[in-house]
Motif scaffolding. Sequence first.
Motif, short mmCIF file in Angstrom:
data_model
loop_
_atom_site.label_atom_id
_atom_site.label_comp_id
_atom_site.label_asym_id
_atom_site.label_seq_id
_atom_site.Cartn_x
_atom_site.Cartn_y
_atom_site.Cartn_z
N ASN A 500 59.42 -34.76 39.07
CA ASN A 500 60.87 -34.58 39.22
C ASN A 500 61.57 -35.92 39.49
O ASN A 500 60.95 -36.98 39.45
N GLN A 501 62.88 -35.85 39.80
CA GLN A 501 63.66 -37.08 40.00
C GLN A 501 63.28 -37.72 41.34
O GLN A 501 63.09 -37.03 42.33
N PRO A 502 63.22 -39.04 41.38
CA PRO A 502 62.82 -39.72 42.61
C PRO A 502 63.94 -39.70 43.66
O PRO A 502 65.11 -39.87 43.34
N ALA A 503 63.57 -39.51 44.92
CA ALA A 503 64.57 -39.44 45.99
C ALA A 503 65.11 -40.82 46.35
O ALA A 503 66.23 -40.94 46.84
N ARG A 504 64.32 -41.87 46.12
CA ARG A 504 64.70 -43.19 46.62
C ARG A 504 65.28 -44.12 45.57
O ARG A 504 65.40 -45.33 45.80
N LYS A 505 65.57 -43.62 44.40
CA LYS A 505 66.17 -44.48 43.37
C LYS A 505 66.76 -43.61 42.28
O LYS A 505 66.57 -42.39 42.28
N LEU A 506 67.46 -44.26 41.36
CA LEU A 506 67.90 -43.58 40.15
C LEU A 506 66.90 -43.94 39.06
O LEU A 506 66.82 -45.11 38.66
N HIS A 507 66.11 -42.95 38.67
CA HIS A 507 65.09 -43.18 37.63
C HIS A 507 64.23 -44.37 38.02
O HIS A 507 63.69 -44.39 39.13
N SER A 508 64.12 -45.37 37.13
CA SER A 508 63.24 -46.51 37.45
C SER A 508 64.03 -47.67 38.03
O SER A 508 63.47 -48.75 38.25
N GLN A 509 65.33 -47.47 38.27
CA GLN A 509 66.16 -48.61 38.63
C GLN A 509 65.91 -49.06 40.06
O GLN A 509 65.81 -48.27 40.98
N LEU A 510 65.79 -50.36 40.22
CA LEU A 510 65.58 -51.01 41.52
C LEU A 510 64.31 -50.50 42.20
O LEU A 510 64.24 -50.40 43.43
N ASP A 511 63.29 -50.21 41.41
CA ASP A 511 62.02 -49.76 41.98
C ASP A 511 61.39 -50.87 42.83
O ASP A 511 60.61 -50.59 43.73
N VAL A 562 52.68 -29.16 53.49
CA VAL A 562 52.79 -27.74 53.18
C VAL A 562 54.08 -27.43 52.41
O VAL A 562 54.35 -26.28 52.10
N ASP A 563 54.86 -28.46 52.12
CA ASP A 563 56.10 -28.24 51.37
C ASP A 563 55.88 -28.07 49.87
O ASP A 563 56.84 -27.84 49.13
N VAL A 564 54.65 -28.22 49.40
CA VAL A 564 54.38 -27.87 47.99
C VAL A 564 53.53 -26.60 47.99
O VAL A 564 52.74 -26.38 48.90
N ARG A 565 53.73 -25.80 46.97
CA ARG A 565 52.94 -24.58 46.83
C ARG A 565 51.48 -24.97 46.58
O ARG A 565 51.23 -26.01 45.96
N VAL A 566 50.54 -24.15 46.99
CA VAL A 566 49.13 -24.40 46.67
C VAL A 566 49.00 -24.46 45.14
O VAL A 566 49.61 -23.67 44.43
N GLY A 567 48.24 -25.42 44.64
CA GLY A 567 48.05 -25.54 43.19
C GLY A 567 49.10 -26.41 42.52
O GLY A 567 49.01 -26.69 41.33
N VAL A 568 50.11 -26.83 43.30
CA VAL A 568 51.17 -27.67 42.74
C VAL A 568 51.09 -29.06 43.38
O VAL A 568 50.83 -29.16 44.58
N VAL A 569 51.26 -30.11 42.61
CA VAL A 569 51.39 -31.45 43.19
C VAL A 569 52.68 -32.07 42.66
O VAL A 569 53.13 -31.71 41.57
N GLN A 570 53.26 -32.96 43.44
CA GLN A 570 54.52 -33.58 43.02
C GLN A 570 54.40 -35.09 43.02
O GLN A 570 54.05 -35.70 44.03
N LEU A 571 54.65 -35.68 41.88
CA LEU A 571 54.73 -37.14 41.77
C LEU A 571 56.03 -37.41 41.02
O LEU A 571 56.14 -37.14 39.82
N SER A 572 57.03 -37.91 41.74
CA SER A 572 58.33 -38.13 41.09
C SER A 572 58.23 -39.26 40.07
O SER A 572 57.33 -40.09 40.15
N THR A 573 59.19 -39.29 39.16
CA THR A 573 59.25 -40.36 38.18
C THR A 573 59.75 -41.64 38.87
O THR A 573 60.24 -41.58 39.99
N GLY A 574 59.67 -42.75 38.18
CA GLY A 574 60.35 -43.94 38.66
C GLY A 574 59.48 -45.16 38.90
O GLY A 574 59.99 -46.28 38.87
N ALA A 575 58.18 -44.97 39.18
CA ALA A 575 57.32 -46.15 39.38
C ALA A 575 57.21 -46.90 38.05
O ALA A 575 56.89 -46.29 37.02
#
Length: 644
Positions: A500-511, A562-575
Motif C-alpha cells: 500500500n501507500q507509504p505513511a512517511r512519504k509520497l510514493h518514492s519521493q524523498l525516501d 497484531v494490526d495485520v490479519r494472520v496470513g497477511v503481510v504489509q510492505l508499503s511502496t516507496g523504498a
Amino acid sequence: MHRFLNSIGGYTRSVNNYSNAASEVTLPRILGPAGGHQVFRQGMSWKTIAANTDLIVAFGGVRRSNLAVAPGGLSEHRIGSELSALHNVEVVSISPLADDAASELNARWVPTIPGTDVAIMLAMTWVLVTEGLADRSFVDRYVAGADMVEKYLTGGVAKTPEWAAELSGVPADEIRTLARRMASCRTLVTTSWSLQRIQYGEQSLWAGLTLAAYLGQIGLPGRGFGHGYGSIGDAGKPLSGPLPTLRQGRNEVSDFIPCARIVDMLERPGESGDFNGHRLSYPDTRLIYWVGGNPFHHHQDLQRLTRALAKPDTIVVHEPFWTGMAKHADIVLPATLTIERDDMGAGRGDPYLIAMKQVVPPVGQARDDYDIFGDLASRLGVYQEFTERRDSAAWLRKLYGNWQQSWRRRGHEVPDFDVFWETGNIRLPGLREPDPPLADFVADPDKHPLNTPSGRIEIFSETVAGFGYADCPGHAAWLEPEEWLGSELAQRFPLHLIANQPARKLHSQLDMGAHSMAGKTHGRERVRVHPTDCASRGLSDGDVVRIFNDRGSCLAAVESTVDVRVGVVQLSTGAWYDPSRPDIATCIHGNPNVLTTDRGTSSLAQGCTGQHALVEISRYTGELPAVAAFDPPSFAGCVAERRS
Ligand SMILES: Nc1nc2c(c(=O)[nH]1)N[C@H]1C(S)=C(S)[C@@H](COP(=O)(O)OP(=O)(O)OC[C@H]3O[C@@H](n4cnc5c(=O)[nH]c(N)nc54)[C@H](O)[C@@H]3O)O[C@H]1N2
Ligand SMILES: Nc1nc2c(c(=O)[nH]1)N[C@H]1C(S)=C(S)[C@@H](COP(=O)(O)OP(=O)(O)OC[C@H]3O[C@@H](n4cnc5c(=O)[nH]c(N)nc54)[C@H](O)[C@@H]3O)O[C@H]1N2
Ligand SMILES: [Mo]
C-alpha cells in the motif's frame, strides 16, 4: 501535485493513471461520463457525513496516513478534527489491516482475506434482496439491470453470507447482521482506491455501488456510495471554484495506451491489446521521453520492466534525483524541485492559494521543466506558440490576472498579484459544500437522466456485456483472482502481501530524507507480520528477512504486529529500487514491486494491480550489504553530483 507551471509540461495524454484506473473507466460506464468519476471523486464533505450519517461501512478503511496528501497540497491539515466530528457515526472498517481505520473514528475492525470484498458486497446484497430489505421503489425508478443482477445473486451458486464467509474469512452472521443494520439506518458504503488496484479491480466499485443502490439511499446527504474517502486528502472537502490554471491545449496525437501497459507495449510492438471496448495497437517505441514519474517506484515486476527498457534506442528523463528511471536514461535533464523555483499552489477543496516562492537556488545545472521544454520548442521552431513569449514569472502574473478577472466578473474582488505574492497566500473565494453525488438525478430522473444508455444507474450494462470480456462481465461478479490466499499458489507462497501507500512519504519521493529513513530498520523498509506468522517462521521483531516469490525477492526488516490479519503481510511502496546485489535479492532495500505482477486489472480498464501479491518470507542471516540505491551512477571520467 497540481503546480501550475509544472502542468505546462503536462502535454501527454494520460488515460488512466495508477490511482483511478478502474474508477475512471468503470464509473463512467455505469453512471455515464458526466455522472461518473467526477461525482465520486469529490463526494460529500466530512461535515455533511457527520451531520447525516448513522453508519459507514468502509471497504479498505479510512486510512489516516493517506489523508496528509492531496493534488495541489493541503494548506490546512484539519483532517483530525474533521474525523473526530464523526463521533456519533458508527464506522465499520472491512480490511486486512486494523490501522486502516483512522483512530479518530473508533471504528470496529472486521479483518478480511484480501481481494474478497466483492464476495462480501454480493452477499450483503443477497440478504437485502432475499429478506425483502431492498428499497424496491428506488431500484425500480433509478436502476437498470436489477433482473440480471438478481438472477446472478440467487441462481447457480447462491451468493449467501455462508458462501462469502468461506471466501472472505468474515463470519456469515457478521455479514448478515451488518446488511440488516445497513438497511435500517442512514448508511454510507465506501470503497478505498486500493480495492481497484488489484486483479479484477473494477468489480469492487461496481459491487459497492450495486449494494448502495439496493439500499436505496443514493443521492441523499451523508448516504449512498462514496469512493476514495481515506485515500486522498481532498475527498470529503468542500469544493473550490476555478483556480488559476494553465490551458492544457489539445494533443494532436490521439493514440494512447493505458499507462500501466507500458511493458506490454515495449515487448510487443505491432500487436494490440484490449481496453474499454477498443483494440489499441502497440507502436514500435524507439524513444521514451519521461517527465515527473518514477517507474522503478510505480511499475510492477521490476525485473521485467528493466528488460523492456532495453528496447528503445533512447530514453530521456527530466529528474531532480538519481532515481531508478534516471539511472536507466541515456540523457538526464536535471530538473528543479518546487523549492528551487517560483510557482503557485492550490488544490480542489483547499481554502488557500499559496505563493510558492523559491527557497534555494537550483542545485548544479538543474533547470525548470518549463525552461527545458521552452528550449526544445525553440529548436523545433515553435517557441512562440509554446511559450507565447512568456517566462515563468510572466505566466504566473498572466494566469493570476485572468483568474482575478474571472472572479471580478462574478462580483468577487481578489487582491492584485503583487499583494498576493507579498502576503504569501490568499483565501480562495467560492468554496462550497458539494451536493450529494447524483442528487439531481434522484430528485428528478426524467429531467436529469444519467449519461448512460438507459439514463439510469447501470448495475447491469449492455455495453460492457457487449464487449464480451471474460474478465469483466456485464454486472458486478465474483471472479477468483489468480493470486490470493484461496489459490493454489498459496501452498508455495502462503502470505498475502499488501503493497500500500507509504505513511512517511509520497510514493518514492524523498525516501533518502530523515523522516523516511527514521521509518526503516537496519536501513531496510519494514514489513509488518502477524506474531503467529512470525512464530511459525522463527522471526522476531527487527530481523532482516528475504521476501520472495517466483518474480523476485527483496530484503526488509520485520515489525511484528497484531494490526495485520494472520496470513497477511504489509510492505508499503516507496523504498528506492536497489538491484546492486542480485546474489542476495532482486532488491536489497525493500521495494515491493519486485514481487508484484505486471498484468492489467481486466480488459476493461487495464489498470495497475500492484496492491497485492502472494509471497513467502524467511530470515536472512547472511552479510547485510549497504544500500546503494541513493548513490549516483559513475560516469567515464567524472562523478555525478548527489543532492544532499
Ligand atoms: N502518505 C501518503 N499518502 C498518500 C500517498 C502516498 O504515497 N503517501 N499516495 C496518494 C495516492 S497517489 C493515492 S492513489 C492514494 C491511494 O489511496 P488508497 O489506494 O486507498 O491507499 P492504500 O494505502 O494503497 O490502501 C489503503 C488500504 O487498503 C487496504 N486494502 C488493500 N487491499 C485490500 C483488499 O483487498 N480489501 C480491503 N478491504 N482492503 C484492502 C490496505 O490495507 C491499505 O492500507 O493515496 C494518496 N495518499
Ligand atoms: N505495488 C504498488 N505499486 C504502486 C501502487 C501500489 O499501491 N502498489 N500505487 C500506484 C499509484 S496509486 C501511484 S499514483 C504511483 C506513483 O508513482 P510515481 O508518481 O511514478 O511515483 P513518485 O515517486 O511520486 O515519482 C515522481 C517523480 O517525479 C520527480 N519530481 C518531483 N518534482 C518534479 C519536478 O518538478 N519535475 C520533474 N521533472 N520531476 C519531478 C520525483 O523526484 C519522483 O522521482 O505508484 C503506483 N504503484
Ligand atoms: Mo495514485
